[in-house]
Design a protein around this motif. Structure first.
Motif, PDB file in Angstrom:
ATOM      1  N   SER A 127       8.899   7.453   5.939  1.00 42.30           N
ATOM      2  CA  SER A 127       9.031   8.648   5.109  1.00 42.30           C
ATOM      3  C   SER A 127       7.742   9.448   5.029  1.00 42.30           C
ATOM      4  O   SER A 127       7.694  10.481   4.375  1.00 42.30           O
ATOM      5  N   GLY A 128       6.691   8.950   5.703  1.00 36.44           N
ATOM      6  CA  GLY A 128       5.419   9.646   5.686  1.00 36.44           C
ATOM      7  C   GLY A 128       4.555   9.325   4.493  1.00 36.44           C
ATOM      8  O   GLY A 128       3.508   9.936   4.301  1.00 36.44           O
ATOM      9  N   GLU A 129       4.959   8.362   3.686  1.00 34.33           N
ATOM     10  CA  GLU A 129       4.200   7.998   2.489  1.00 34.33           C
ATOM     11  C   GLU A 129       2.991   7.155   2.870  1.00 34.33           C
ATOM     12  O   GLU A 129       3.090   6.226   3.666  1.00 34.33           O
ATOM     13  N   HIS A 130       1.846   7.460   2.288  1.00 34.79           N
ATOM     14  CA  HIS A 130       0.633   6.713   2.584  1.00 34.79           C
ATOM     15  C   HIS A 130       0.652   5.358   1.894  1.00 34.79           C
ATOM     16  O   HIS A 130       1.373   5.146   0.921  1.00 34.79           O
ATOM     17  N   SER A 131      -0.154   4.448   2.397  1.00 39.29           N
ATOM     18  CA  SER A 131      -0.121   3.069   1.917  1.00 39.29           C
ATOM     19  C   SER A 131      -1.543   2.571   1.682  1.00 39.29           C
ATOM     20  O   SER A 131      -2.514   3.191   2.103  1.00 39.29           O
ATOM     21  N   PHE A 132      -1.641   1.408   1.013  1.00 38.27           N
ATOM     22  CA  PHE A 132      -2.918   0.801   0.698  1.00 38.27           C
ATOM     23  C   PHE A 132      -2.999  -0.586   1.322  1.00 38.27           C
ATOM     24  O   PHE A 132      -1.979  -1.272   1.465  1.00 38.27           O
ATOM     25  N   CYS A 142      -2.875  -5.423   6.957  1.00 38.85           N
ATOM     26  CA  CYS A 142      -1.540  -5.170   6.429  1.00 38.85           C
ATOM     27  C   CYS A 142      -1.648  -4.175   5.288  1.00 38.85           C
ATOM     28  O   CYS A 142      -2.479  -4.336   4.388  1.00 38.85           O
ATOM     29  N   PHE A 143      -0.800  -3.138   5.329  1.00 37.86           N
ATOM     30  CA  PHE A 143      -0.766  -2.115   4.298  1.00 37.86           C
ATOM     31  C   PHE A 143       0.591  -2.167   3.591  1.00 37.86           C
ATOM     32  O   PHE A 143       1.600  -2.564   4.172  1.00 37.86           O
ATOM     33  N   ARG A 144       0.585  -1.747   2.342  1.00 35.19           N
ATOM     34  CA  ARG A 144       1.817  -1.746   1.539  1.00 35.19           C
ATOM     35  C   ARG A 144       1.997  -0.390   0.892  1.00 35.19           C
ATOM     36  O   ARG A 144       1.092   0.120   0.234  1.00 35.19           O
ATOM     37  N   ALA A 145       3.179   0.203   1.092  1.00 31.40           N
ATOM     38  CA  ALA A 145       3.499   1.479   0.457  1.00 31.40           C
ATOM     39  C   ALA A 145       3.990   1.232  -0.960  1.00 31.40           C
ATOM     40  O   ALA A 145       4.320   0.105  -1.339  1.00 31.40           O
ATOM     41  N   SER A 146       4.068   2.274  -1.756  1.00 35.29           N
ATOM     42  CA  SER A 146       4.524   2.138  -3.138  1.00 35.29           C
ATOM     43  C   SER A 146       5.969   1.683  -3.213  1.00 35.29           C
ATOM     44  O   SER A 146       6.409   1.135  -4.225  1.00 35.29           O
ATOM     45  N   THR A 147       6.719   1.891  -2.144  1.00 35.65           N
ATOM     46  CA  THR A 147       8.106   1.432  -2.091  1.00 35.65           C
ATOM     47  C   THR A 147       8.213  -0.056  -1.802  1.00 35.65           C
ATOM     48  O   THR A 147       9.303  -0.618  -1.859  1.00 35.65           O
ATOM     49  N   GLY A 148       7.089  -0.693  -1.476  1.00 34.96           N
ATOM     50  CA  GLY A 148       7.101  -2.102  -1.108  1.00 34.96           C
ATOM     51  C   GLY A 148       7.126  -2.341   0.381  1.00 34.96           C
ATOM     52  O   GLY A 148       7.035  -3.485   0.834  1.00 34.96           O
ATOM     53  N   ILE A 165      12.431  -5.109   5.902  1.00 35.20           N
ATOM     54  CA  ILE A 165      12.385  -4.988   4.454  1.00 35.20           C
ATOM     55  C   ILE A 165      12.380  -6.375   3.818  1.00 35.20           C
ATOM     56  O   ILE A 165      13.148  -7.259   4.182  1.00 35.20           O
ATOM     57  N   LEU A 166      11.471  -6.554   2.856  1.00 42.94           N
ATOM     58  CA  LEU A 166      11.361  -7.821   2.133  1.00 42.94           C
ATOM     59  C   LEU A 166      12.230  -7.725   0.888  1.00 42.94           C
ATOM     60  O   LEU A 166      11.957  -6.954  -0.028  1.00 42.94           O
ATOM     61  N   LYS A 167      13.292  -8.525   0.853  1.00 43.52           N
ATOM     62  CA  LYS A 167      14.250  -8.464  -0.249  1.00 43.52           C
ATOM     63  C   LYS A 167      14.013  -9.624  -1.214  1.00 43.52           C
ATOM     64  O   LYS A 167      14.047 -10.781  -0.824  1.00 43.52           O
ATOM     65  N   MET A 168      13.749  -9.285  -2.468  1.00 38.42           N
ATOM     66  CA  MET A 168      13.568 -10.299  -3.497  1.00 38.42           C
ATOM     67  C   MET A 168      13.819  -9.667  -4.861  1.00 38.42           C
ATOM     68  O   MET A 168      13.675  -8.453  -5.040  1.00 38.42           O
TER      69      MET A 168
END
Length: 435
Positions: A127-132, A142-148, A165-168
């Motif tokens: 979606s083009g969202e930046h990650s940390f 490894c980076f993680r977006a706010s969506t997980g 996608i990590l489902k939990m």
């Protein structure tokens, strides 16, 4: 041949330092001068020799020599060049620096022991969202977006892999990464007392594997058997407020999520990965009560270590991995003094033992600053970012030499302001690392 290759490599590296990256034809035919018999003109070297020479250069020069010509720009996609890079046994690490809200665009290069302004951009998800960043190992981060969404990438080659996608249904507690050769695993712990779980992603199998936690142990003092945790486990008598960033502060016996120091959210899920004596991958992290928790990702056993300090003391703490060892770094203010120490857990004696302490004349400058520490380890080195609204410093601890060195300030070339680093991740700058 090795002698000639080394000489050619040295000659090329010297030309790099002198600003001498020139177009290929100009290098090969510069002024048509006669070269010495033990040096070959670049234009007469075949591609395999050129690739071997370039592979031995400092990785920072990769960003410079790829602008020489189209052929050198495409080296990152050349299988033979990547193989030559993989044969370089040891690459000194880079420390990827973070500011309060974003990557700083700066790395600390241990090969030359200085800061480098290299803007290694984090990846974006679909979606083009930046990650940390949340984890690093080998040549990957490894980076993680706010969506997980989790993304593994090689910042040097700019290659990236969006993980399934990590489902939990439970909150993520910690994320760590472990590399072996050309493969890697991502270790994720999640849940809350008494229901915990572990998810393991394998780059080889390209899928997540769920590892249920079948047993939780609370390691006790010497002479007492380990206590089995569970639904009926008694709460901490004096619980802490542990900011996920590391600052611990007692607040009326209630665990709260708010705190006095703002820190980069990229460190909230920070964990460290090791391999235990029997070859199982382990993930270690700090729980909400400030204790170190170790999870065996094969057996599903979660062990909680005893507190590093009594429960009525305020201190700042972070967890690092150095050469397979899990260490705690603690900044403590007490009795009008401040101390910064490194500790290691002795599993045989079930106790923490001090490894190093910063000289008092150096640590005393942090007294009264209410500083937070964020640390990252590599080999025998620990980089410690010490930050608050009153202080921003970066210190390098050498476990072998027993030294503490404060790194120089970094001035942003755009505005000549001092960069305020608050945390870092460490990786090897390997062009050949595959996602």
């Amino acid at each position: 041949m090795e002698t000639g290759l080394s000489a050619a490599c040295q000659k090329f590296h010297t030309s790099v330092k002198d600003g001498g990256l020139r177009r290929c034809k100009r290098i090969a035919n510069a002024n048509s001068k006669q070269v010495e018999s033990d040096e070959a003109p670049w234009g007469e070297l075949d591609d395999s020799v050129t690739e071997r020479v370039l592979s031995k250069l400092p990785v920072a020069d990769f960003f410079r020599f790829r602008s020489v010509c189209k052929g050198w720009n495409s080296l990152a996609e050349s299988p033979s060049f990547l193989i030559a890079c993989s044969e370089v046994a040891d690459r000194q690490p880079w420390f990827y620096m973070l500011e309060a809200k974003s990557p700083a665009g700066v790395v600390y290069d241990m090969q030359v022991n200085r800061w480098r302004h290299i803007n290694l951009l984090p990846p974006a998800n679909r979606s083009g969202e930046h990650s940390f960043p949340v984890a690093a190992s080998g040549g990957l981060m490894c980076f993680r977006a706010s969506t997980g969404q989790l993304i593994v990438c090689n910042l040097i080659s700019e290659s990236a892999r969006i993980l399934p996608i990590l489902k939990m249904d439970h909150p993520v507690l910690a994320i760590a990464m472990h590399t072996t050769g050309s493969s890697y695993k991502l270790l994720v712990t999640y849940g809350k007392q008494p229901h915990f779980g572990i998810q393991v992603f394998s780059s080889v199998e390209n899928c997540w594997t769920d590892v249920p936690v079948t047993k939780t142990l609370v390691l006790t003092k010497e002479g007492q058997p380990p206590r089995v945790g569970g639904e009926d486990e008694e709460p901490e008598p004096n619980p802490y407020m542990l900011q996920r960033r590391g600052v611990m502060e007692r607040r009326r016996g209630v665990v709260r999520r708010t705190g006095i120091i703002h820190r980069n959210p990229a460190k909230e899920l920070s964990g460290v990965a090791t391999v235990c004596r029997i070859g199982h991958e382990m993930i270690h992290f700090l729980d909400i009560n400030g204790r170190v928790v170790a999870c065996d990702t094969r057996q599903g056993i979660m062990s909680t270590y005893p507190h590093i300090l009594p429960p009525d003391i305020e201190y700042s703490v972070d967890l690092v991995e150095c050469g397979g060892r899990v260490l705690l770094v603690v900044l403590l203010e007490m009795m009008e003094s401040a101390s910064l120490r490194v500790w290691e857990f002795n599993s045989d004696e079930i106790e923490w033992r001090q490894l190093m302490a910063m000289p008092p004349a150096m640590s005393q400058s942090f007294y009264g600053k209410k500083a937070d520490i964020n640390c990252v380890g590599y080999g025998h080195l620990i980089m410690i970012c010490i930050s608050s609204h009153r202080v921003h410093r970066v210190v390098m601890c050498n476990l072998i030499k027993g030294t503490w060195e404060e790194l120089p300030k970094y001035l942003d070339p755009a505005n000549l302001r001092v960069k305020k680093f608050i945390s870092a991740y460490c990786f090897q700058p390997r062009i050949e690392a595959s996602v």
